[in-house]
Design a protein around this motif. Structure first.
Motif, PDB file in Angstrom:
ATOM      1  N   GLN A   7      -3.844   7.242   2.765  1.00 33.56           N
ATOM      2  CA  GLN A   7      -2.693   6.383   3.025  1.00 33.56           C
ATOM      3  C   GLN A   7      -1.514   7.160   3.591  1.00 33.56           C
ATOM      4  OE1 GLN A   7      -2.407   3.046   2.783  1.00 33.56           O
ATOM      5  NE2 GLN A   7      -0.285   3.170   3.474  1.00 33.56           N
ATOM      6  N   GLU A   8      -1.234   8.359   3.045  1.00 30.98           N
ATOM      7  CA  GLU A   8      -0.012   9.073   3.413  1.00 30.98           C
ATOM      8  C   GLU A   8      -0.192  10.074   4.544  1.00 30.98           C
ATOM      9  OE1 GLU A   8       2.815  10.267   0.499  1.00 30.98           O
ATOM     10  OE2 GLU A   8       1.697   9.303  -1.110  1.00 30.98           O
ATOM     11  N   SER A  62       2.160  13.771  -1.225  1.00 25.26           N
ATOM     12  CA  SER A  62       0.725  13.762  -0.924  1.00 25.26           C
ATOM     13  C   SER A  62       0.016  15.066  -1.311  1.00 25.26           C
ATOM     14  CB  SER A  62       0.501  13.494   0.576  1.00 25.26           C
ATOM     15  OG  SER A  62       0.933  14.595   1.359  1.00 25.26           O
ATOM     16  N   SER A  73       0.848   3.875  -2.994  1.00 26.32           N
ATOM     17  CA  SER A  73       0.477   5.253  -2.674  1.00 26.32           C
ATOM     18  C   SER A  73       1.561   6.243  -3.081  1.00 26.32           C
ATOM     19  CB  SER A  73       0.188   5.373  -1.172  1.00 26.32           C
ATOM     20  OG  SER A  73      -0.116   6.707  -0.827  1.00 26.32           O
ATOM     21  N   LYS A  90       0.833  -1.208   0.000  1.00 29.86           N
ATOM     22  CA  LYS A  90       0.000   0.000   0.000  1.00 29.86           C
ATOM     23  C   LYS A  90       0.861   1.249   0.000  1.00 29.86           C
ATOM     24  CE  LYS A  90      -4.295  -1.543   2.213  1.00 29.86           C
ATOM     25  NZ  LYS A  90      -5.180  -1.362   3.406  1.00 29.86           N
ATOM     26  N   PHE A 120      -7.324   8.026  -2.301  1.00 28.46           N
ATOM     27  CA  PHE A 120      -6.556   6.914  -1.725  1.00 28.46           C
ATOM     28  C   PHE A 120      -5.237   7.393  -1.129  1.00 28.46           C
ATOM     29  CE2 PHE A 120      -3.068   3.872  -2.615  1.00 28.46           C
ATOM     30  CZ  PHE A 120      -3.386   2.915  -1.659  1.00 28.46           C
ATOM     31  N   THR A 121      -4.486   8.211  -1.893  1.00 27.13           N
ATOM     32  CA  THR A 121      -3.156   8.604  -1.426  1.00 27.13           C
ATOM     33  C   THR A 121      -3.210   9.509  -0.197  1.00 27.13           C
ATOM     34  OG1 THR A 121      -3.079  10.489  -2.950  1.00 27.13           O
ATOM     35  CG2 THR A 121      -2.181   8.405  -3.734  1.00 27.13           C
TER      36      THR A 121
END
Length: 265
Positions: A225-226, A121, A62, A58, A221-222
């Motif tokens: 995730q970040e 990000s 990402s 992931k 999503f990113t």
């Protein structure tokens, strides 16, 4: 004697291959760590070859998507800029919509820098911000308001410096980021209303619209995730819906042409 020489040659060749493999592995590691992966995940995926480690996969996905979006953002709005310059007109573009988009991008940049989020990000917001400023100026310029456009650029630069300075409280920066939701919605609705009123999308670039739509979808999503920041993720959800609506209009008005003004008899 011949056997000894052959053994030494084999040993030397094996040592050379080992050194080359080690150098290649070291270079590969320097590329991935820490830009794409933390060292722990690099060891997990490429030393232990545990390619099913979901958390590390992931992170890799990402980071790759995030940096891809940042790189792509350098070109996202250039088709729009070139279309305006080529036509020497900004017909069909809503200045209010572009300014509200600029406000949203500025909020994201300032909020991300203040919170020390990874550049992967939010980096595209910086490049999109610069391109959006250019579009704002071009709209004013082709409306015969060049002096107003120059004054706008100067005021914007000053405001950005103030927002990024320690003088601006964190609460104000967070409020600016939170205001992105209504800014994005109102801005896109203004552009949608302009498209509907004109019956065409004018100088609106289809390439730019579709790239923005795809980028905002990926950013959902990113950002989760970040950064784990739900405010940023929520803004990208809203942005995706609004960009999707504009993209649908581009498809709907694909063959529509601006009506030529009838000359007075």
């Amino acid at each position: 004697m011949r056997n000894v020489i052959q053994w030494r040659d084999a040993e030397t060749g094996g040592s050379w291959l080992s050194n080359m493999a080690a150098e290649t592995d070291g270079l590969f590691k320097r590329v991935l760590v820490p830009i794409f992966l933390p060292e722990k995940c690099y060891d997990q995926l490429f030393v232990q070859w545990d390619l099913l480690d979901v958390p590390c996969l992931k992170i890799l996905l990402s980071k790759s998507l995030g940096l891809g979006i940042v790189a792509g953002s350098l070109l996202v709005k250039l088709p729009q800029v070139f279309k305006i310059l080529g036509a020497k007109s900004a017909e069909g573009l809503s200045l209010q919509s572009v300014m509200l988009e600029l406000m949203a991008l500025t909020g994201t940049v300032v909020y991300s820098i203040t919170n020390n989020f990874p550049f992967s990000s939010w980096g595209e917001a910086l490049f999109l911000m610069l391109q959006t400023i250019t579009i704002c100026f071009l709209i004013m310029h082709y409306r015969g308001q060049t002096v107003k456009g120059v004054a706008f650029l100067a005021c914007y630069a000053l405001l950005l410096l103030v927002l990024l300075s320690p003088l601006t409280p964190l609460a104000v920066v967070t409020l600016l980021q939170a205001s992105n939701v209504p800014a994005v919605v109102v801005g896109k609705l203004l552009q949608a209303a302009t498209n509907y009123h004109n019956g065409h999308t004018g100088q609106l670039s289809a390439i730019t619209v579709f790239l923005l739509f795809g980028g905002s979808l990926t950013r959902i999503f990113t950002s989760i995730q970040e950064t784990g920041d739900l405010l940023m993720a929520g803004i990208f959800v809203v942005s995706s819906l609004c960009n999707g609506f504009i993209a649908a209009q581009v498809l709907f008005y694909w063959n529509a042409k601006p009506l030529q003004k009838k000359k007075e008899q």
